[in-house]
Design a protein around this motif. Structure first.
Motif, PDB file in Angstrom:
ATOM      1  N   GLY A  58     -40.829  10.181 -17.666  1.00  0.00           N
ATOM      2  CA  GLY A  58     -39.381  10.411 -17.665  1.00  0.00           C
ATOM      3  C   GLY A  58     -38.778  10.372 -19.056  1.00  0.00           C
ATOM      4  O   GLY A  58     -37.753  11.019 -19.310  1.00  0.00           O
ATOM      5  N   PHE A  84     -34.641  -5.728  -5.637  1.00  0.00           N
ATOM      6  CA  PHE A  84     -34.076  -4.631  -4.842  1.00  0.00           C
ATOM      7  C   PHE A  84     -34.294  -4.865  -3.346  1.00  0.00           C
ATOM      8  O   PHE A  84     -33.628  -4.251  -2.521  1.00  0.00           O
ATOM      9  N   SER A  99     -31.432  -1.215 -12.565  1.00  0.00           N
ATOM     10  CA  SER A  99     -31.349  -1.087 -11.123  1.00  0.00           C
ATOM     11  C   SER A  99     -30.715   0.281 -10.879  1.00  0.00           C
ATOM     12  O   SER A  99     -29.533   0.490 -11.186  1.00  0.00           O
ATOM     13  N   LEU A 100     -31.494   1.206 -10.361  1.00  0.00           N
ATOM     14  CA  LEU A 100     -31.062   2.606 -10.278  1.00  0.00           C
ATOM     15  C   LEU A 100     -29.806   2.760  -9.423  1.00  0.00           C
ATOM     16  O   LEU A 100     -29.570   1.992  -8.492  1.00  0.00           O
ATOM     17  N   ASN A 105     -36.603  16.532 -12.869  1.00  0.00           N
ATOM     18  CA  ASN A 105     -38.029  16.806 -13.130  1.00  0.00           C
ATOM     19  C   ASN A 105     -38.844  16.856 -11.831  1.00  0.00           C
ATOM     20  O   ASN A 105     -40.070  16.957 -11.874  1.00  0.00           O
ATOM     21  N   LEU A 114     -40.210   2.644  -0.212  1.00  0.00           N
ATOM     22  CA  LEU A 114     -39.004   2.683  -1.056  1.00  0.00           C
ATOM     23  C   LEU A 114     -39.350   3.126  -2.474  1.00  0.00           C
ATOM     24  O   LEU A 114     -38.793   2.643  -3.449  1.00  0.00           O
ATOM     25  N   ASP A 115     -40.281   4.052  -2.572  1.00  0.00           N
ATOM     26  CA  ASP A 115     -40.671   4.675  -3.840  1.00  0.00           C
ATOM     27  C   ASP A 115     -41.245   3.697  -4.853  1.00  0.00           C
ATOM     28  O   ASP A 115     -41.057   3.866  -6.056  1.00  0.00           O
ATOM     29  N   ARG A 117     -30.064  -6.113  -3.751  1.00  0.00           N
ATOM     30  CA  ARG A 117     -29.380  -4.826  -3.638  1.00  0.00           C
ATOM     31  C   ARG A 117     -28.838  -4.610  -2.230  1.00  0.00           C
ATOM     32  O   ARG A 117     -27.771  -4.060  -2.013  1.00  0.00           O
ATOM     33  N   LEU A 119     -40.048  14.887  -9.839  1.00  0.00           N
ATOM     34  CA  LEU A 119     -40.991  13.829  -9.466  1.00  0.00           C
ATOM     35  C   LEU A 119     -40.304  12.478  -9.468  1.00  0.00           C
ATOM     36  O   LEU A 119     -39.343  12.264 -10.207  1.00  0.00           O
ATOM     37  N   TYR A 161     -39.520  -4.205  -5.256  1.00  0.00           N
ATOM     38  CA  TYR A 161     -39.325  -5.350  -6.143  1.00  0.00           C
ATOM     39  C   TYR A 161     -38.330  -6.296  -5.482  1.00  0.00           C
ATOM     40  O   TYR A 161     -37.335  -5.854  -4.895  1.00  0.00           O
ATOM     41  N   GLY A 166     -31.563  10.234 -12.881  1.00  0.00           N
ATOM     42  CA  GLY A 166     -32.781  10.914 -12.460  1.00  0.00           C
ATOM     43  C   GLY A 166     -32.522  11.665 -11.165  1.00  0.00           C
ATOM     44  O   GLY A 166     -31.498  11.444 -10.501  1.00  0.00           O
TER      45      GLY A 166
END
Ligand SMILES: Cc1ncc(C[n+]2csc(CCOP(=O)(O)OP(=O)(O)O)c2C)c(N)n1
Length: 686
Positions: free
Chosen positions: A45, A412, A130-131, A190, A358-359, A416, A192, A409, A159
């Protein structure tokens, strides 16, 4: 405009498109070199966003390296915090900081944290990692600019996987509603994310239509065509007054510029080794242009200073008692998280078991559920980066009789989505297993945003929730087996990332809700054999000098502390492995307090998830009324984490066996001086 003297308005440097291309190439080279020096980080990234970073920091954004807080500067928010090295290099190439300092990336105390922290490095606008939060922060800043009648712009880099977070769409709605034409979103498209292609993990397209319908202007570009990038950014900047926020959807390639990294999900969170670095620099046409040796030397020198500081602050004893330092202190180490995956692999045939992705599935080992088992794939539900919705969906599954498991994690998995855990899962008392992976500081160089040090407060504070913090890979396997198939109700299991000592085996008892006593018995060929473990309910008092109560990877540290205390001082320690934090084994705690009159807790968490329930059990027990109990607590002392190597952080945050032993000596000294006994000589320094 761009890089300027904020006092005189003089433009200090302007770059042509050709020059920007060259700078972006150099930034890619530095990026790979500093990732290599750090031996961790996100290659894919950082490379896909680099052309945009170069254009923004070197040409489009107005800012002043000598005056990073200039009120009229444009703001650049990196919602996609894991691309921090691109941000740091943007700042460095613009003159905010020395380029070679970016080589301190991901090191302890460094301003160049694994994820950006604005309080550590001038030029970084906000702290992220934290996205999904950056666009909301950008909305706040854009609204503030409107209120202040300021003309600067707010850029927010995101992203495409990140678009799966619901909060992005709340912010998108707000930006449209408030007509924030001073806000420019940029999506690094991108295609991915960690678990694979975005379209497979959780499709976010069509982003054009989505943003448009939220009231945004949409521009789609090739994010590697510098002319297009600059034009899109400059046009968006010029559009203030149009009454709409702009989003630039930049089609990019993850790993751009390095053939063996391009379009490879495996390079998401990976740094090149030296051989790969050289190969990559050659491909980028940068041979001899990046001062690799200088960068490495700078990193090494800084690291040596970190190690010196850490050693100086460690308590000292007669010998070096660190893991594996001596022949009889040998232990095998494996990450606790592997035990979780082993259990899912073994028990996943039960048709009620459903796992939510969760990716972050490989590293937390939840993917073991379906690895090599195609027949289970229908029960693998990929939810993308959407912890909140997945938590409530798990509650829905549980209502229908399934055994849902979700994990990511611990920050999250338990913070979260806290309200979803509280209301959807716990209030309804649903049978959901939540795995908080990478708990504690041991996730290391990723830094504070990824180090869960508060999760257990919330999980233990929720009615109906059950909480287990196993001490090693074997206990994690047993705990997961039990929680998954036997226990009914909301349940949280917390495990760590780093390899930690294996201190139990198949025969070691594990009874949910019941503590084990661990006693050092003899000198043995290796560390583990020197100890005996029993269920606490089957143990009789041996008049030990103190009790150490620990959970998770602090159990091996407590055992090592018991070893130090015996070898250096002749003290006997009762170690209680309190693997279940909720329900608490109050009887075991009270007995230990009564028998030893000293209770020291050890947790890899802010002090209190373990310490306060233990203290509460002691103060509330009628059996202990009138008996003086001396207590102490080892854990993180009300501070956020830091980047650094996992075992460095164990030292920095003062949660090593040495710190436990030092505290124990202090408490035993108090006990002895109270009873008039001579206090044994303390060999501590630092
Ligand atoms: C809230 C949250 N959940 C999970 C993560 C872990 N994580 C870090 S990067 C990442 C994937 C991001 O994918 P994308 O936004 O497409 O970024 P890119 O592929 O461009 O690196 C995930 C899941 C996180 N940092 N924050």
């Amino acid at each position: 405009m761009s890089i300027q003297n904020s006092t005189t308005g003089e433009v200090l440097r302007s770059y042509s498109i050709e020059e920007l291309k060259q700078q972006a190439a150099l930034m890619r080279g530095y990026n790979l070199a500093v990732l290599c020096a750090a031996a961790s980080g996100h290659a894919g990234g950082t490379l896909s966003i680099m052309d945009i970073a170069a254009a923004l920091y070197l040409r489009v954004a107005d800012h002043d390296p000598q005056n990073p807080n200039w009120p009229d500067r444009d703001r650049i928010i990196w919602s996609t915090g894991h691309k921090a090295p691109s941000l740091y290099l943007g700042l460095a190439f613009a003159g905010f900081c020395p380029k070679e300092d970016v080589a301190l990336l991901r090191k302890l105390y460094s301003p160049y944290q694994g994820h950006p922290h604005w309080l550590k490095l001038p030029g970084v606008e906000v702290s992220t990692g934290s996205l999904g939060q950056g666009l909301s922060i950008a909305v706040g800043m854009a609204l503030a600019a409107k209120l202040n009648r300021k003309n600067h712009r707010v850029f927010c880099i995101m992203g495409d996987g990140e678009q799966q977070e619901g909060q992005i769409w709340e912010a998108a709605m707000e930006a449209g509603h408030y007509k924030l034409d001073n806000l420019i979103g940029i999506v690094d498209r991108n295609r991915l994310q960690i678990d694979g292609w975005v379209k497979d993990v959780m499709n976010v397209e069509p982003l054009e239509e989505k943003y448009r319908s939220f009231g945004w202007q949409v521009v789609t570009i090739n994010g590697h065509d510098m002319k297009q990038v600059v034009e899109a950014l400059e046009n968006a900047k010029a559009k203030a007054g149009c009454g709409k926020p702009t989003v630039i959807l930049a089609n990019t390639v993850k790993g751009k510029g390095v053939g063996f990294m391009e379009d490879q999900a495996g390079w998401h969170g990976k740094a090149p080794n030296l051989e790969e670095l050289n190969k990559a620099l050659k491909e980028l046409g940068l041979e001899g242009q990046i001062p690799v040796d200088q960068l490495f030397a700078h990193a090494k020198q800084y690291q040596a200073e970190v190690e010196r500081k850490l050693e100086a602050k460690m308590p000292k004893f007669h010998r070096n008692y660190w893991w594996n330092a001596a022949e009889n202190m040998k232990v095998q180490m494996k990450p606790t998280r592997l035990g979780f995956g082993q259990s899912l692999a073994a028990n996943g045939d039960d048709p009620r078991v459903v796992c939510f992705g969760l990716d972050i599935s490989g590293s937390i080992t939840i993917s073991e559920f379906y690895a090599n088992k195609a027949e289970r794939k229908s029960r693998w539900i990929s939810m993308g980066i959407a912890e909140q919705s997945a938590t409530s969906a798990a509650a829905g599954m549980a209502k229908e009789g399934k055994l849902p498991v979700l994990g990511t994690y611990a920050t999250f998995a338990a913070a979260r989505n806290l309200d979803q855990i509280r209301t959807s899962v716990c209030y309804g008392n649903f049978n959901v297993l939540i795995a908080g992976a990478h708990g504690g500081v041991s996730v290391g160089p990723d830094g504070a945003t990824h180090q869960a040090l508060e999760d257990l407060f919330a999980m233990c504070g929720l009615p109906n929730m059950n909480v287990v913090v196993p001490c090693d890979i074997v206990e994690t396997r047993k705990a997961t087996d039990y929680l998954l198939l036997t226990h009914v109700g909301p349940k949280y299991i917390r495990f760590a990332r780093e390899a930690t000592p294996i201190v139990t085996n198949e025969k070691t008892p594990f009874v949910f809700g019941k503590a084990n006593v661990i006693r050092l018995r003899k000198e043995a060929a290796n560390f583990m054999e020197a100890f005996e473990t029993k269920l606490e309910s089957e143990y009789s008092d041996e008049c030990e000098d103190l009790t150490i109560i620990a959970c998770g990877p602090m159990v091996p540290e407590a055992m090592r502390a018991a070893w130090i205390l015996k070898q250096d001082f002749g003290y006997e320690t009762r170690v209680l492995n309190l693997h279940t934090l909720k329900p608490l084994d109050t009887e075991a705690i009270v007995r230990a307090a009564r028998d030893t009159s000293i209770v020291l807790t050890a947790e890899e968490h802010q002090i209190g998830a373990l310490a306060w329930p233990v203290a509460s059990a002691i103060t509330q027990s009628p059996a202990l009324y009138g008996i003086p109990i001396i207590t102490g607590a080892i854990g993180v002392k009300d501070r956020f984490g830091d980047s650094g190597a996992p075992w460095e952080l164990i030292k920095e945050f003062e949660v090593s066996a040495e710190h436990i032993a030092a505290k124990a000596v202090e408490l035993i000294g108090v006990k002895k001086s109270r009873s008039g006994e001579p206090v044994s000589e303390v060999h501590l320094v630092g």
